[in-house]
Scaffold this motif. Structure first.
Motif, short mmCIF file in Angstrom:
data_model
loop_
_atom_site.label_atom_id
_atom_site.label_comp_id
_atom_site.label_asym_id
_atom_site.label_seq_id
_atom_site.Cartn_x
_atom_site.Cartn_y
_atom_site.Cartn_z
N GLN A 1 48.08 -25.87 33.76
CA GLN A 1 48.30 -26.83 32.68
C GLN A 1 47.19 -26.73 31.64
OE1 GLN A 1 48.61 -30.56 34.80
NE2 GLN A 1 50.85 -30.53 34.71
N PHE A 2 45.97 -26.55 32.11
CA PHE A 2 44.85 -26.41 31.19
C PHE A 2 45.01 -25.14 30.36
CE2 PHE A 2 40.53 -24.89 30.20
CZ PHE A 2 40.15 -25.91 29.36
N SER A 3 45.38 -24.05 31.01
CA SER A 3 45.59 -22.79 30.31
C SER A 3 46.70 -22.92 29.27
CB SER A 3 45.93 -21.69 31.31
OG SER A 3 46.21 -20.49 30.65
N THR A 4 47.78 -23.58 29.64
CA THR A 4 48.90 -23.80 28.71
C THR A 4 48.45 -24.64 27.52
OG1 THR A 4 50.49 -23.64 30.52
CG2 THR A 4 51.24 -24.71 28.51
N LEU A 5 47.71 -25.69 27.79
CA LEU A 5 47.19 -26.54 26.72
C LEU A 5 46.33 -25.73 25.75
CD1 LEU A 5 46.66 -29.37 25.46
CD2 LEU A 5 44.73 -29.56 27.04
N GLU A 6 45.48 -24.88 26.30
CA GLU A 6 44.61 -24.03 25.48
C GLU A 6 45.44 -23.09 24.60
OE1 GLU A 6 40.95 -22.34 24.22
OE2 GLU A 6 41.13 -23.93 25.69
N GLN A 7 46.45 -22.45 25.18
CA GLN A 7 47.29 -21.51 24.43
C GLN A 7 48.09 -22.22 23.35
OE1 GLN A 7 49.50 -19.45 27.43
NE2 GLN A 7 47.72 -18.31 28.15
N ILE A 8 48.65 -23.36 23.67
CA ILE A 8 49.42 -24.12 22.67
C ILE A 8 48.50 -24.57 21.54
CG2 ILE A 8 50.65 -26.29 22.26
CD1 ILE A 8 51.91 -25.92 25.04
N SER A 9 47.33 -24.99 21.88
CA SER A 9 46.36 -25.41 20.87
C SER A 9 46.01 -24.25 19.94
CB SER A 9 45.10 -25.93 21.56
OG SER A 9 44.11 -26.22 20.62
N ASN A 10 45.77 -23.07 20.51
CA ASN A 10 45.45 -21.90 19.69
C ASN A 10 46.61 -21.49 18.81
OD1 ASN A 10 42.92 -21.84 20.84
ND2 ASN A 10 43.42 -20.25 22.33
N MET A 11 47.84 -21.53 19.35
CA MET A 11 49.02 -21.19 18.55
C MET A 11 49.21 -22.18 17.41
SD MET A 11 51.85 -19.91 21.35
CE MET A 11 53.15 -20.49 20.32
N ASN A 12 49.02 -23.45 17.70
CA ASN A 12 49.16 -24.49 16.68
C ASN A 12 48.15 -24.29 15.55
OD1 ASN A 12 50.24 -26.84 15.52
ND2 ASN A 12 48.71 -28.12 16.53
N GLN A 13 46.93 -23.97 15.93
CA GLN A 13 45.89 -23.73 14.93
C GLN A 13 46.23 -22.51 14.07
OE1 GLN A 13 42.04 -23.13 16.67
NE2 GLN A 13 40.98 -23.29 14.73
#
Length: 139
Positions: free
Chosen positions: A56-68
């Protein structure tokens, strides 16, 4: 045990997203370390739970990077188009290399092809850098 499912990303400006993302990451890590620190030694967290929370943490990180990255892309695209859209309905002049002279016309639209912008003038598409002068169109 506290669950991580309550962490959510919010939308807004890029700066707010970055700050919110950092808060979400920090909050996640605090929750995880608190869980590990306060777990019952006779009933430790199962490997599956721990791996799921790391995922979940890894997914959150990836989504955050994609959003940015997406927000940066939008800012770039909107900046380019808005820069050239101010020229719509202006009368412009340009040098026509094929006919060997100066021509004039009114910009009716903008086209982007292969990372280059063109003004739509009459039935022509003129590269923006070919425009030599512009003035308010008076009908």
């Amino acid at each position: 045990m506290t669950t991580i499912n309550s962490l959510k990303m919010t939308t807004g400006s890029t700066t707010q997203n970055q700050q919110k993302s950092q808060v979400d990451k920090d909050l996640f890590l605090k929750i995880l370390t608190t869980q590990l620190r306060n777990q019952d030694p006779t009933q430790p967290m199962e490997d599956r739970e721990f791996i799921a929370q790391l995922a979940q943490f890894s997914t959150l990180e990836q989504i955050s990077n994609m959003n940015q990255a997406f927000n940066q892309f939008l800012v770039t695209q909107q900046g380019d188009i808005s820069q050239y859209s101010m020229m719509i309905n202006k009368e412009v002049s340009w040098i026509n290399d094929e006919k060997g002279g100066q021509e004039t016309g009114v910009i009716k639209g903008i086209v982007r092809k292969e990372n280059q912008f063109y003004y739509q003038i009459n039935d022509l598409e003129i590269p923006v850098e070919n425009i030599t002068s512009a003035k308010q169109f008076e009908s």
